[in-house]
Design a protein around this motif. Structure first.
Motif, short mmCIF file in Angstrom:
data_model
loop_
_atom_site.label_atom_id
_atom_site.label_comp_id
_atom_site.label_asym_id
_atom_site.label_seq_id
_atom_site.Cartn_x
_atom_site.Cartn_y
_atom_site.Cartn_z
N LEU A 268 38.14 -5.40 -28.16
CA LEU A 268 36.96 -6.07 -28.73
C LEU A 268 37.30 -7.52 -29.07
O LEU A 268 38.16 -7.78 -29.90
CB LEU A 268 36.50 -5.33 -30.00
N TYR A 269 36.62 -8.45 -28.39
CA TYR A 269 36.67 -9.87 -28.75
C TYR A 269 35.45 -10.14 -29.65
O TYR A 269 34.34 -9.66 -29.38
CB TYR A 269 36.55 -10.76 -27.53
N TYR A 270 35.61 -10.99 -30.69
CA TYR A 270 34.47 -11.29 -31.56
C TYR A 270 34.66 -12.64 -32.24
O TYR A 270 35.77 -13.19 -32.28
CB TYR A 270 34.30 -10.18 -32.62
N THR A 271 33.58 -13.18 -32.78
CA THR A 271 33.63 -14.43 -33.54
C THR A 271 33.46 -14.13 -35.03
O THR A 271 33.03 -13.04 -35.42
CB THR A 271 32.53 -15.42 -33.09
N ASP A 272 33.76 -15.11 -35.88
CA ASP A 272 33.73 -14.86 -37.32
C ASP A 272 32.32 -14.68 -37.87
O ASP A 272 32.15 -14.26 -39.02
CB ASP A 272 34.46 -15.97 -38.09
N GLY A 273 31.28 -14.98 -37.06
CA GLY A 273 29.93 -14.70 -37.49
C GLY A 273 29.68 -13.22 -37.69
O GLY A 273 28.77 -12.83 -38.42
N VAL A 274 30.51 -12.40 -37.08
CA VAL A 274 30.41 -10.94 -37.24
C VAL A 274 31.02 -10.52 -38.58
O VAL A 274 30.36 -9.90 -39.42
CB VAL A 274 31.10 -10.20 -36.08
N THR A 275 32.26 -10.87 -38.81
CA THR A 275 32.96 -10.41 -40.01
C THR A 275 32.51 -11.16 -41.27
O THR A 275 32.65 -10.63 -42.38
CB THR A 275 34.48 -10.57 -39.83
N GLU A 276 31.98 -12.37 -41.10
CA GLU A 276 31.55 -13.15 -42.26
C GLU A 276 30.09 -12.92 -42.62
O GLU A 276 29.58 -13.51 -43.57
CB GLU A 276 31.77 -14.65 -42.00
N HIS B 128 41.80 -18.38 -33.42
CA HIS B 128 40.56 -17.59 -33.40
C HIS B 128 40.82 -16.21 -34.00
O HIS B 128 41.97 -15.80 -34.17
CB HIS B 128 40.06 -17.46 -31.96
N ASN B 129 39.73 -15.51 -34.35
CA ASN B 129 39.88 -14.13 -34.83
C ASN B 129 40.58 -13.30 -33.76
O ASN B 129 40.08 -13.21 -32.63
CB ASN B 129 38.52 -13.52 -35.12
N PRO B 130 41.71 -12.69 -34.06
CA PRO B 130 42.42 -11.91 -33.04
C PRO B 130 41.57 -10.74 -32.54
O PRO B 130 41.00 -10.00 -33.35
CB PRO B 130 43.67 -11.42 -33.77
N PRO B 131 41.46 -10.54 -31.26
CA PRO B 131 40.75 -9.37 -30.74
C PRO B 131 41.41 -8.08 -31.21
O PRO B 131 42.60 -8.04 -31.53
CB PRO B 131 40.87 -9.53 -29.22
N LEU B 132 40.60 -7.03 -31.26
CA LEU B 132 41.08 -5.73 -31.72
C LEU B 132 41.25 -4.80 -30.53
O LEU B 132 40.33 -4.64 -29.72
CB LEU B 132 40.08 -5.12 -32.71
N LEU B 133 42.43 -4.21 -30.40
CA LEU B 133 42.73 -3.30 -29.28
C LEU B 133 42.86 -1.87 -29.81
O LEU B 133 43.76 -1.57 -30.61
CB LEU B 133 44.02 -3.72 -28.58
N TRP B 134 41.95 -1.01 -29.36
CA TRP B 134 42.04 0.42 -29.70
C TRP B 134 42.80 1.13 -28.60
O TRP B 134 42.42 1.11 -27.44
CB TRP B 134 40.63 1.01 -29.83
#
Length: 464
Positions: free
Chosen positions: A387-395, A342-348
């Motif tokens: 931030l957890y997200y699916t590829d519908g965001v980045t695509e 899955h798209n790796p979550p982003l940690l700030w």
């Protein structure tokens, strides 16, 4: 022998005027008669048009056709033989006037074996055979037949018949018959469209029910967990989507430990595709995963077992699932995680003001048996944003055709995290930027888009 006296000029004029008056009266009577006939025929056609505009029952409309045709053309009788959508005889809808002659003919049509076959009305030889059968039945009558056509397809035959001395050589009669046939074709086509729309409405209602059920399966609100703030949103591209996120306590017995301070599983996933098939698989996966979570196993074991359970169903459907599974201990603030492609979550990181990806090796769920998954862990610190997200965001495609991509997502996440916004505010801001990029006002995206934001409260102590 007495000669005839010559007609005087006056007598001639009187005689001529008398003849002229008689001719004028006859002409006026003829014109009035024709006008009345035209008005009558116009009224009949208007009645048929009104029935076409307002009918809700095709059978009732069919019943009008033979009667109106006899009145319009001025013949003894008329016969309507419609075809089903597949071209076979529509025997249940045969209509004829006068009714005292219909039984024997209808019996012959019901017994016509070829008429029961699909495509019967689409072959010229069958139309000729049908015309011959009808002509033989009315052997003492003159007969005219017209095709009922809609969208280039034969939808039936319309017949007018009368005594042998009646000859259908009038263009007016033929035009009237054709008009009635054309209106009948429109009625049949309208009914087909109406049935399609009604079936679509039934499907839409079923999909709406499915979408409602699916939305109820997703968390309607985020749980309250000590020391963190959560916000989440799933926006399906269609009514039913294949994105999935969930929050689950990892213990079946929570009598001794309050939920808010226990261990929680945070999961986000995406079934390949969208719509009803993806939604059904997502629902199936949710049930399997919830059962696995209660075992309390570490994330890599959870994904291994889930892959074994779902492999057969996913293989048969020719679909795969990406899934990021993590569990969080509220006391130690330790987050363990495992990733199935899955798209790796982003940690700030609030300390370094930088963003890193949380990732571990692992294959798609449903790709191959005995797949192995890695496991990572990290301790979250005060102010950290995940931030957890699916590829519908980045695509998601923008107006210019380029994608929203991960770089933009990282840029905006960094901006909003630095501003000290809460989890809900960050989530809303990210979706606002996504909508602005895509350029839609109704929040419609090409693919399902989901995001989950976790923020550690800033008043928490630092941990090693």
């Amino acid at each position: 022998m007495k000669e005839n006296s010559p007609i005087s000029e006056q007598q001639y004029l009187n005689s001529t005027n008398s003849l002229s008056s008689a001719a004028s009266k006859s002409l006026k009577d003829l014109i009035n008669s024709l006008s009345q006939e035209q008005i009558f025929n116009q009224d009949l056609l208007l009645s048929l048009s009104f029935a076409l505009r307002s009918f809700t029952n095709l059978q009732r409309f069919f019943e009008l056709i033979p009667f109106l045709l006899t009145q319009l053309v001025g013949v003894k009788g008329a016969l309507l033989i419609p075809f089903h959508d597949n071209g076979s005889l529509w025997c249940d809808q045969l209509q004829m006037v006068p009714r005292d002659e219909e039984k024997e003919l209808f019996r012959k049509l019901f017994l016509l074996k070829e008429g029961k076959k699909a495509g019967f009305g689409m072959q010229e030889k069958n139309i000729a055979m049908l015309d011959g059968l009808v002509q033989r039945h009315f052997d003492s009558s003159n007969l005219i037949a017209t095709s009922i056509v809609a969208r280039g397809r034969q939808r039936g035959r319309l017949y007018a018949f009368d005594k042998k001395e009646i000859v259908f050589d009038s263009n007016i009669r033929r035009k009237y018959i054709q008009i009635v046939a054309d209106l009948t074709g429109v009625a049949i086509e309208n009914d087909v469209i109406f049935q399609v729309i009604r079936n679509h409405e039934k499907v839409d209602r079923q999909i709406s029910i499915g979408a409602e059920i699916q939305s109820q399966l997703l968390p309607d609100q985020c749980p309250k967990i000590d020391g963190v703030e959560l916000a989440a949103c799933c926006r399906p591209a269609l009514q039913v989507g294949g994105d999935y996120f969930d929050f689950m306590p990892t213990r079946s017995d929570l009598t001794t430990t309050p939920k808010s301070s226990g261990r929680w599983a945070f999961v986000i996933g995406d079934v390949m595709g969208k719509g009803v098939p993806a939604g059904l698989l997502m629902t199936m996966l949710r049930g399997m995963l919830r059962a696995e979570v209660l075992t309390g196993l570490p994330p890599d074991s959870i994904l291994h077992d889930l892959n074994q359970l779902a492999l057969e169903d996913l293989t048969q459907s020719h679909r795969f699932v990406t899934l990021f599974y993590s569990d969080y201990d509220a006391e130690s603030r330790k987050l363990r995680f495992s990733n199935a492609a899955h798209n790796p979550p982003l940690l700030w990181s609030a300390k370094s003001k930088s963003i890193n990806r949380l990732d571990s090796p692992g294959l798609l769920i449903g790709l191959q048996p005995e797949a192995e998954y890695g496991c990572g862990e990290i301790v979250l610190q005060p102010g950290d944003v995940l931030l957890y997200y699916t590829d519908g965001v980045t695509e998601a495609p923008g107006i210019s055709g380029e994608r929203f991509d991960e770089t933009r997502l990282i840029t905006f996440l960094d901006k909003f995290a630095r501003e000290g916004l809460g989890a809900k505010q960050i989530l809303n801001k990210l979706f606002e930027r996504l909508d602005g990029f895509v350029g839609v006002s109704d929040h419609h995206l090409e693919d399902d888009a989901s995001m989950v934001v976790l923020k550690v409260n800033e008043d928490q102590p630092f941990l090693n």
